[in-house]
Design a protein around this motif. Structure first.
Motif, mmCIF file in Angstrom:
data_model
loop_
_atom_site.group_PDB
_atom_site.id
_atom_site.type_symbol
_atom_site.label_atom_id
_atom_site.label_comp_id
_atom_site.label_asym_id
_atom_site.label_seq_id
_atom_site.Cartn_x
_atom_site.Cartn_y
_atom_site.Cartn_z
ATOM 1 N N UNK A 2 -50.748 -27.689 26.483
ATOM 2 C CA UNK A 2 -49.940 -28.627 25.704
ATOM 3 C C UNK A 2 -49.377 -27.942 24.465
ATOM 4 N N UNK A 3 -50.217 -27.175 23.767
ATOM 5 C CA UNK A 3 -49.750 -26.471 22.563
ATOM 6 C C UNK A 3 -48.651 -25.471 22.900
ATOM 7 N N UNK A 4 -48.805 -24.763 24.019
ATOM 8 C CA UNK A 4 -47.763 -23.814 24.442
ATOM 9 C C UNK A 4 -46.463 -24.552 24.737
ATOM 10 N N UNK A 5 -46.552 -25.671 25.420
ATOM 11 C CA UNK A 5 -45.356 -26.443 25.758
ATOM 12 C C UNK A 5 -44.626 -26.907 24.504
ATOM 13 N N UNK A 6 -45.377 -27.339 23.480
ATOM 14 C CA UNK A 6 -44.751 -27.770 22.233
ATOM 15 C C UNK A 6 -44.080 -26.597 21.526
ATOM 16 N N UNK A 7 -44.737 -25.445 21.506
ATOM 17 C CA UNK A 7 -44.157 -24.283 20.838
ATOM 18 C C UNK A 7 -42.945 -23.756 21.591
ATOM 19 N N UNK A 8 -43.072 -23.610 22.914
ATOM 20 C CA UNK A 8 -41.968 -23.072 23.707
ATOM 21 C C UNK A 8 -40.763 -23.991 23.690
ATOM 22 N N UNK A 9 -40.982 -25.294 23.502
ATOM 23 C CA UNK A 9 -39.882 -26.255 23.444
ATOM 24 C C UNK A 9 -39.218 -26.343 22.092
ATOM 25 N N UNK A 10 -39.655 -25.526 21.131
ATOM 26 C CA UNK A 10 -39.037 -25.526 19.804
ATOM 27 C C UNK A 10 -39.360 -26.755 18.979
ATOM 28 N N UNK A 11 -40.469 -27.430 19.299
ATOM 29 C CA UNK A 11 -40.824 -28.655 18.573
ATOM 30 C C UNK A 11 -41.765 -28.414 17.398
ATOM 31 N N UNK A 12 -42.091 -27.155 17.127
ATOM 32 C CA UNK A 12 -42.969 -26.831 16.008
ATOM 33 C C UNK A 12 -42.193 -26.023 14.968
ATOM 34 N N UNK A 13 -42.366 -26.322 13.689
ATOM 35 C CA UNK A 13 -41.720 -25.506 12.659
ATOM 36 C C UNK A 13 -42.387 -24.139 12.564
#
Length: 415
Positions: free
Chosen positions: A352-363
């Motif tokens: 889940x954390x990888x998906x959020x990072x790879x999707x550009x949803x994390x600053x």
């Protein structure tokens, strides 16, 4: 999106128990192209073949800068399940970020958390702490305001020494809550312990709770401990210990949600694990260097394995949150998460954390994993990819008999 056009995710230690689960989830859920990396070419290729089209294998040594740079090339994100992050003191994370690639580490590497460049870094700070930061976000989703959170965590099962490091670091950064002081209150407007202003070498992170079954005097008000919530499962028969403290991840969420009170308890069945943790908590701040921490991690790994002998592994988390709906109705929400695949649960959280990072949803910058997990999306992934895993939530009007307002999320895989 076709496999050829999907983002590429590299997984260091991708054929291990956590990395292998994360690889299968990312492939099945999002169709990412995957680069499975490690020191064993045979193990990496074996998993890549099982994953099918879009997966490749690579031999990589995380301690070798040139090898790591070659492995990172072309990746959108790198998931580090190698177990070497703490020993390398953040060098893997800095190398990946320097290449402009997002980094998700499944061990707190203990290095400086200052960001470098536009990419985001996510650090896993132990399973208990991560769940302590995620659970109140799940319960607060959709509420207008929240006031009070009670959380419980219990688990049994063997852990590898490198996986134990994050949990030990999290305990050292937590706020100690002595058992005789009542609830851990967070006055409005003050930064709670565990917020960004807190020193990482703060007081030990646990206190044994002895008064959990005290009853109030006849006709009088019950003591604070008696007013606390109870988990929906019976506390283990002794030997067991209930430790109460405020994890850094929960402290952050308490501040962001403007909670008036926040409590967290961890239940440790058996003799061996509480003994090791009690010795850790007695160590004065500033006396736990890298060598001593790794020694404690090895001891904790042996203790967990000893306590888990002839017993089935499990992880169970329960929490309640009081608040107001958008209609101004006072409610109490509760959530119960249970699973029997401990490594699998960590692997799902990693994916889940990888998906959020790879999707550009994390600053850009460095974030604890608990703050990056989408509340309901994470629950969906847990029950979708882990057999016999459940996440059940209820909402009950305060002071009235209520019924669940959302249907239980049950495991969708047979088992």
């Amino acid at each position: 999106m076709s496999a050829a056009g999907a983002p590429l995710v590299g997984i260091l230690g991708g054929y291990g128990r956590v990395g292998g689960v994360a690889a299968r989830v990312l492939s099945a859920e999002c169709g990412y192209r995957l680069r499975v990396g490690g020191r064993s070419a045979d193990a990496a290729w074996s998993l890549a073949r099982r994953l099918g089209t879009g997966a490749e294998a690579a031999v990589v040594d995380a301690a070798d800068r040139q090898s790591l740079r070659h492995f990172t090339r072309g990746c959108t994100a790198v998931l580090d399940c190698s177990g070497t992050a703490f020993a390398l003191r953040g060098r893997v994370r800095r190398s990946v970020l320097a290449a402009g690639v997002h980094y998700v580490g499944m061990t707190d590497d203990g290095g400086p958390h200052a960001g470098a460049g536009p990419a985001a870094a996510v650090l896993f700070t132990g399973l208990g702490g991560t769940l302590a930061g995620w659970l109140p976000r799940l319960l607060a989703d959709g509420l207008d305001t929240a006031t009070r959170f009670d959380g419980w965590y219990a688990g049994r099962g063997a852990v590898a020494p490198h996986a134990a490091v994050s949990g030990l670091l999290s305990r050292r950064r937590a706020l100690d809550v002595p058992a005789d002081t009542g609830p851990s209150r967070l006055p409005g407007g003050d930064l709670p312990a565990g917020s960004p202003s807190r020193r990482p070498d703060g007081p030990p992170g646990t206190a044994r709770e002895e008064e959990a079954d005290q009853a109030g005097p006849p006709g009088g008000e019950a003591p604070p401990a008696a007013r606390e919530s109870r988990p929906p499962w019976p506390l283990p028969a002794r030997p067991a210990a209930v430790h109460r403290f405020l994890p850094e991840e929960l402290g952050r969420q308490a501040y962001l949600l403007r909670l008036e009170e926040a409590r967290w308890h961890e239940v440790f069945p058996g003799d061996a694990t509480p003994t090791v943790l009690d010795r850790l908590d007695r160590r004065p701040p500033g006396t736990l260097d890298t060598r001593a921490l790794m020694a404690f991690a090895r001891e904790l790994s042996r203790a967990r394995r000893l306590d888990a002998e002839k017993n089935s592994p499990y992880e169970m988390t329960y929490g309640t949150l009081d608040g107001l709906t958008s209609d101004g109705i006072a409610v109490r929400r509760s959530a119960l998460m249970h699973c029997t695949n401990v490594s699998g649960l960590v692997g799902v959280l990693a994916s889940v954390a990888v998906h959020e990072a790879a999707g550009g949803r994390l600053p850009s910058g460095t974030h604890p994993a608990a703050a990056t997990l989408p509340p309901r999306g994470t629950a969906d992934w847990i029950v979708r990819h882990l057999a016999r895993a459940t996440v059940r939530t209820t909402e009950i009007p305060t002071g009235a008999t209520g019924t669940p307002t959302c249907s239980p999320m049950a495991a969708r895989r047979p088992g």
